[in-house]
Design an enzyme around this catalytic site. Structure first.
Site, PDB file in Angstrom:
ATOM      1  N   LYS A   1     -17.069  -3.758 -97.979  1.00 34.45           N
ATOM      2  CA  LYS A   1     -15.907  -3.087 -98.129  1.00 34.45           C
ATOM      3  C   LYS A   1     -15.462  -3.448 -99.501  1.00 34.45           C
ATOM      4  O   LYS A   1     -15.295  -4.646 -99.957  1.00 34.45           O
ATOM      5  CB  LYS A   1     -14.789  -3.281 -97.327  1.00 34.45           C
ATOM      6  CG  LYS A   1     -13.405  -2.696 -97.335  1.00 34.45           C
ATOM      7  CD  LYS A   1     -12.795  -2.802 -96.286  1.00 34.45           C
ATOM      8  CE  LYS A   1     -11.394  -2.267 -96.393  1.00 34.45           C
ATOM      9  NZ  LYS A   1     -10.258  -2.291 -95.132  1.00 34.45           N
TER      10      LYS A   1
ATOM     11  N   SER B   1      -8.047   1.879 -93.952  1.00 30.97           N
ATOM     12  CA  SER B   1      -8.510   1.846 -95.297  1.00 30.97           C
ATOM     13  C   SER B   1     -10.229   1.565 -95.472  1.00 30.97           C
ATOM     14  O   SER B   1     -10.830   1.496 -96.575  1.00 30.97           O
ATOM     15  CB  SER B   1      -8.099   0.605 -95.983  1.00 30.97           C
ATOM     16  OG  SER B   1      -8.139  -0.653 -95.305  1.00 30.97           O
TER      17      SER B   1
ATOM     18  N   SER C   1      -6.878  -0.469 -90.110  1.00 28.80           N
ATOM     19  CA  SER C   1      -7.913  -0.118 -91.057  1.00 28.80           C
ATOM     20  C   SER C   1      -9.306  -0.071 -90.638  1.00 28.80           C
ATOM     21  O   SER C   1     -10.328   0.473 -91.225  1.00 28.80           O
ATOM     22  CB  SER C   1      -7.814  -0.887 -92.268  1.00 28.80           C
ATOM     23  OG  SER C   1      -6.537  -0.680 -92.873  1.00 28.80           O
TER      24      SER C   1
END
Length: 472
Positions: free
Chosen positions: A81, A156, A180
């Site tokens: 990420k 996210s 997320s």
């Protein structure tokens, strides 16, 4: 063969790699080929390191040939990420302000993945500074949903979820404050697990005592998510909230009988959230699977009074504490981020104290609820994947959503409880859009949640349904 290899489970790949039945170079090359073929359609991976990954894979193969004892994820390729700091690799947080940012050190989760033998492919897309549950930013643009390229992949950890669904990586790391890990998993028909706070320790972390945001695993199956958690979890002296239990707790098989399991089903979290009928229809059918497996299911929900105030207040405080320097560049960051930081800067000590009192009362009400039930089921998201060009859904079931946070309530109200929560594929709408089922357990009952999710997954097979572009 490329498709078969890229959709093999991480547990299978790890076994073949350790046994020398596959080389790390073969596995990495297959995933790089798939990224080349599909990433342009979904925009999931935003920094790609093919030469570096192949070189690392060749080194991994050479070490194995010398009798080296491999780690549990030896040779497994992963993109990380883009909010996780990676030494020597661009880490942008989805912001033009950090477009050329190259950290000097790995953060703890990356340290653990590398020690386990992971081969780094690059970085996955995020909303700017991970704010919001729709992955779009001014630096790289939007990540598209593999099941419908006109829809959002969530966020996210949206790039991570889309990459998993497309077979571009077998495992993914992510983080979750208000959903997320769970929302993008729901949107992309993969698995996202928000572990108990402290289960996956974080370092460095300027707010090391905060429990609202956590890091955790994503995968295409619950068993693979548990495998990744076995590497990420475990104590670390640099984290004051780290749980002392070792990560190896999650490496064992997850098989479990559900006969007699006491299950609560909260389709709208006790009236706290509006839910689109398309989501409710899918999950009503999914919940019936539990009864078919012998569980005792009742519609019920803990009293979530105060969870809204707890989440909103502590989130705003955390944004102000960590991101307020960004206001010097307010014309270069998204308006929602400016708003959330400014909300935090207006908080008073009395308001923070009230949030902590409400947080404590919420914990005890949920604790008492789980004396009557083993597991709570709820929607992950209140809507199916929405139009990729929207900032966020403007209304749900006729109720207006006034901010970019409102539509995420079914996930963030659970964040406020501190309970472990899993998003597992729960079925598809009539438009063939994925819907995730949220499985929530008592305080620190992470393994129970994973076992229940695994059993549901095996009974339904929803996780095996691939997106249309996977064959293209």
């Amino acid at each position: 063969m490329d498709s078969d290899l890229c959709y093999a489970s991480a547990r299978e790949l790890a076994g073949w790699l350790r046994a020398g039945e596959l080389s790390a170079v073969e596995v990495v090359r297959a995933h790089l080929d798939r990224i080349e073929r599909l990433n342009g359609k979904v925009n999931a991976i935003v920094t790609l390191l093919p030469e570096q990954a192949l070189e690392a894979a060749a080194i991994a193969d050479a070490r194995l040939a010398t009798g080296y004892q491999p780690g549990p994820l030896h040779g497994i390729p992963m993109a990380h990420k883009d909010t996780h700091d990676t030494a020597g690799i661009r880490t942008t947080y989805g912001s033009p302000l950090l477009a050329e940012n190259v950290p000097e050190r790995d953060e703890l989760v990356i340290e653990r993945l590398e020690a386990a033998g992971v081969i780094t492919l690059g970085k996955t897309n995020v909303p700017e500074f991970a704010a919001g549950s729709h992955t779009v930013n001014p630096l790289f643009g939007a990540t598209r949903n593999p099941y419908d390229l006109g829809k959002s992949a969530g966020g996210s950890s949206g790039g991570a979820a889309a990459a998993l669904a497309c077979g571009m990586q077998p495992l993914a790391d992510g983080s979750d404050m208000g959903g997320s890990l769970r929302n993008p998993a729901s949107f992309c028909n993969v698995v996202g697990f928000r572990p108990s706070p402290g289960r996956v320790p974080t370092w460095p972390d300027p707010l090391a005592w905060s429990t609202l945001a956590v890091q955790g695993p994503m995968a295409r199956t619950v068993a693979d998510a548990a495998l990744l958690l076995s590497v990420l979890a475990g104590p670390d002296p640099r984290s004051p909230t780290a749980i002392s239990e070792p990560g190896s707790l999650f490496a064992a098989p997850l098989d479990r009988e559900l006969h007699g399991l006491r299950v609560a089903w909260a389709p709208d979290l006790g009236g706290a959230v509006p839910v689109e009928p398309a989501v409710r229809d899918v999950l009503d059918r999914a919940v019936r699977v539990f009864a078919g497996l012998g569980a005792v299911v009742h519609e019920d929900c803990p009293d979530l009074s105060g969870a809204e105030e707890v989440f909103r207040t502590l989130r705003a405080w955390q944004f102000a504490a960590g991101l307020s320097p960004l206001l010097a560049h307010r014309d270069r960051i998204k308006a929602d981020l400016v708003w959330n930081i400014e909300q935090g800067l207006t908080l008073t000590g009395a308001e923070l104290a009230e949030a902590e009192v409400l947080h404590t009362l919420l914990f005890h009400r949920v604790r008492e609820f789980f004396e009557r039930y083993d597991i709570l089921l709820a929607p992950v998201s209140q809507v199916p994947p929405f139009d990729v060009d929207l900032d966020y859904p403007e209304q749900i079931a006729g109720e207006p959503m006034r901010t970019y946070l409102d539509w995420m309530r079914s996930a963030y109200l659970i964040s406020a409880t501190g309970c472990p929560a899993l998003s597992v594929p729960g079925g598809f709408t009539t438009a063939w859009l994925p819907v995730g089922l949220q499985i929530i357990g008592p305080h620190r009952a992470d393994r129970l949640v994973l076992e229940v999710g695994h059993t549901f997954e095996q009974a339904t097979g929803f996780a095996t349904v691939r997106p249309p572009i996977a064959a293209g």
